[in-house]
Motif scaffolding. Structure first.
Motif, PDB file in Angstrom:
ATOM      1  N   GLY A  30       5.006  -0.478  -2.228  1.00 21.58           N
ATOM      2  CA  GLY A  30       4.086   0.049  -0.867  1.00 21.58           C
ATOM      3  C   GLY A  30       5.257  -0.321   0.034  1.00 21.58           C
ATOM      4  O   GLY A  30       6.442  -0.454   0.081  1.00 21.58           O
ATOM      5  N   PRO A  31       4.659  -0.481   1.253  1.00 17.24           N
ATOM      6  CA  PRO A  31       4.477   0.019   2.300  1.00 17.24           C
ATOM      7  C   PRO A  31       6.510  -1.144   2.325  1.00 17.24           C
ATOM      8  O   PRO A  31       5.041  -3.110   2.021  1.00 17.24           O
ATOM      9  CB  PRO A  31       4.866  -0.545   3.542  1.00 17.24           C
ATOM     10  N   ASP A  33       6.964  -5.558   4.403  1.00 18.33           N
ATOM     11  CA  ASP A  33       6.407  -6.232   4.894  1.00 18.33           C
ATOM     12  C   ASP A  33       6.091  -6.373   6.510  1.00 18.33           C
ATOM     13  O   ASP A  33       5.165  -6.375   6.699  1.00 18.33           O
ATOM     14  CB  ASP A  33       6.611  -8.348   4.265  1.00 18.33           C
ATOM     15  N   ARG A  41      -0.853   0.504   2.616  1.00 20.28           N
ATOM     16  CA  ARG A  41      -0.942  -0.877   1.922  1.00 20.28           C
ATOM     17  C   ARG A  41      -2.366  -0.886   1.526  1.00 20.28           C
ATOM     18  O   ARG A  41      -2.039  -1.380  -0.031  1.00 20.28           O
ATOM     19  CB  ARG A  41      -0.597  -2.066   3.008  1.00 20.28           C
ATOM     20  N   ASP A  45      -2.099  -0.096  -3.350  1.00 23.44           N
ATOM     21  CA  ASP A  45      -2.821  -1.550  -3.687  1.00 23.44           C
ATOM     22  C   ASP A  45      -3.767  -0.705  -5.198  1.00 23.44           C
ATOM     23  O   ASP A  45      -3.844  -0.947  -5.887  1.00 23.44           O
ATOM     24  CB  ASP A  45      -3.878  -2.327  -3.106  1.00 23.44           C
ATOM     25  N   ASP A 273       0.560   6.347   9.007  1.00 19.11           N
ATOM     26  CA  ASP A 273      -0.322   5.137   8.256  1.00 19.11           C
ATOM     27  C   ASP A 273      -1.626   5.811   9.196  1.00 19.11           C
ATOM     28  O   ASP A 273      -2.984   5.771   8.374  1.00 19.11           O
ATOM     29  CB  ASP A 273       0.209   4.270   8.757  1.00 19.11           C
TER      30      ASP A 273
END
Length: 512
Positions: A30-31, A33, A41, A45, A273
């Protein structure tokens, strides 16, 4: 005559979210931090996350033709950004449409040639790049820069802020038409399952972002490359060719230029995004989320100044590795580290929706990722090809476990161990300790590729296209660029419509 398969009402819808030039090292799971990407994000999940996914070819048109067809450029013959994608090559849009899906595209796919649909029933926007043969490289003139279309580093030295650009205007339009299409699909006037591909041009250079996204990265810890610039004479031969192709010596890139470029690039990830979040929100509000497969992928990456290199066009991790996340009913969420390919999207979608690809599998280079995602299988070593600008002969690569081997008839081989050397700074090709690995991988690559034949086919294609392009530009010119048609007389309220029926049919969802 083969019967047309009947549609299955149980088949899920498919939303493919594609971005351009997104470096997969920033999506380790995922992206990263430091990225402000809340919607991606959240998608991560609930997705199978393929952390080591590679493009089939690190350039737009070859990568996208391979992504759609599951075939390497040596099969599609889309070698570069001006090579025709011929109509007889089945894409996932063809397979899905044949099985009863409605297929639509909003945004970029960089189709070259007169076929601008390749299985899509409708296209909602034009493309951002030309569809003709004007950008054809020329292997007979190695080292000659074609200045009017070759990359230069003006994108780097001109990085910064703007509220509207050519690229922002395009992606704003892509998102608008995609959202409108999702609303239309949700109304249920067409009972078929659907596949909508939404393809943005960001975060592709030029590195220019809207200020509100730029401001998110004022204190970003990733503004400096991990590997500082490497001197020209110390670069590998292909990297030297790319530096010459981008007119690197004349560009005078400063450290601040690099930081501004990376900052704008990260800002444009946040911009994309937000657009993706808007589309996923439409899915949720229109009660489509539970029945829709969502795929997030990029065509290739961007070096972003690592080692002093920019853009793509090589097999280094920044250029060749891309994010791939798939959220689908019955597919477990989680990270998969085994290497995968953008070639695999077609067979993966086919397995997820129950399509039989048996008739074309002998000519397909991709493999379904359903087994790896469920822990019941592994993907074979991942192949890559490159035969476009900045190359003087085709290059090929294979990722097998921790090892990556790059071969070109013009260059010494490059063998790296990505577990031990993630920045690919040590060439192990001549290391006696790696002789077994080198021999096995070379044999596998020799069995897959005939580089002399590949080179001859690329040169023949280039020569043909140079003749055809010059001819078609002489006299009356008919462009191949897609011209989206808006049926204005069928939208909103017109006198051949019953107002009451119209208002009832167009309102969705109703009630709680």
């Amino acid at each position: 005559m083969t019967a047309t398969p009947t549609p299955s009402p149980a088949r899920p819808n498919i939303l493919i979210l594609m971005v351009d030039q997104l470096n997969g090292t920033f999506f380790p799971d995922g992206p990263a931090d430091f990225l402000h990407a809340p919607h991606l994000r959240a998608l991560a999940d609930r997705s199978a996350r393929f952390a080591n996914t590679y493009t089939a070819s690190p350039l737009c048109a070859p990568a996208r033709a391979s992504f759609m067809s599951g075939q390497l450029p040596s099969r599609t013959r889309v070698y570069d950004n001006a090579a025709e994608f011929t109509s007889d090559i089945p894409t996932f849009a063809h397979h899905l449409r044949r099985a009863g899906y409605h297929t639509a595209l909003s945004g970029k796919m960089h189709f070259v040639g007169p076929d601008q649909l390749h299985g899509y029933e409708e296209r909602l926007t034009t493309d951002i790049y030309p569809a003709d043969f004007g950008w054809t490289p020329d292997y007979t003139r190695p080292g000659e820069r074609i200045d009017w279309w070759y990359h230069n580093l003006g994108s780097v030295t001109g990085a910064g802020v703007a509220e509207i650009t050519n690229q922002l205007e395009y992606d704003d339009e892509v998102a608008y038409h995609a959202a409108r299409k999702l609303y239309d699909l949700a109304r249920g006037h067409d009972a078929r399952p659907w596949c909508l591909t939404v393809s943005f041009t960001h975060p592709h250079d030029p590195y220019v972002a809207r200020k509100r996204f730029w401001d998110l990265y004022e204190d970003c810890p990733a503004l400096d490359p991990v590997v500082p610039p490497i001197a020209f004479e110390e670069q590998d031969p292909h990297a030297q060719r790319l530096m010459l192709a981008s007119d690197h010596a004349a560009s005078h890139v400063t450290d601040e230029d690099v930081r501004r470029s990376r900052r704008a690039y990260f800002a444009n990830i946040s911009y994309v995004d937000e657009k993706i979040g808007e589309l996923l929100d439409v899915l949720e509000r229109c009660r489509l989320s539970d029945d829709t497969i969502v795929v997030f992928v990029s065509d290739h990456g961007d070096m972003l100044g690592e080692r002093g290199l920019w853009f793509k066009m090589n097999f280094l991790e920044g250029s060749a590795r891309v994010p791939l996340m798939i959220a689908a009913p019955g597919l477990p969420a989680g990270r998969i580290d085994r290497a995968a390919s953008t070639l695999d999207v077609l067979p993966t979608l086919a397995e997820l929706v129950g399509l039989d690809l048996g008739g074309v599998l002998p000519w397909t280079d991709g493999e379904s990722l359903v087994g790896p995602a469920k822990g019941t299988g592994e993907r074979s070593p991942v192949p890559m090809e490159y035969a476009a600008e900045g190359s003087y002969a085709p290059l090929v690569a294979l990722r097998d476990g921790p090892w990556k081997l790059i071969l070109c008839d013009l260059d010494p081989p490059i063998l790296t161990n990505l577990d031990e050397d993630p920045q690919e700074l040590v060439n192990r090709a001549q290391d006696p300790a790696c002789a077994g690995v080198m021999a096995a991988m070379t044999a596998a690559m020799d069995a897959r590729w005939d580089l002399a034949r590949f080179d001859a086919e690329v040169r023949a294609s280039q020569a043909r296209r140079h003749v055809v392009y010059a001819a078609l530009r002489n006299g009356a010119y008919y462009p191949w660029d897609f011209q989206p048609l808006q049926k204005a007389s069928e939208r909103y309220m017109r006198n051949h419509m019953d107002l009451n029926v119209l208002e009832e049919n167009q309102r969705f969802p109703r009630g709680e």
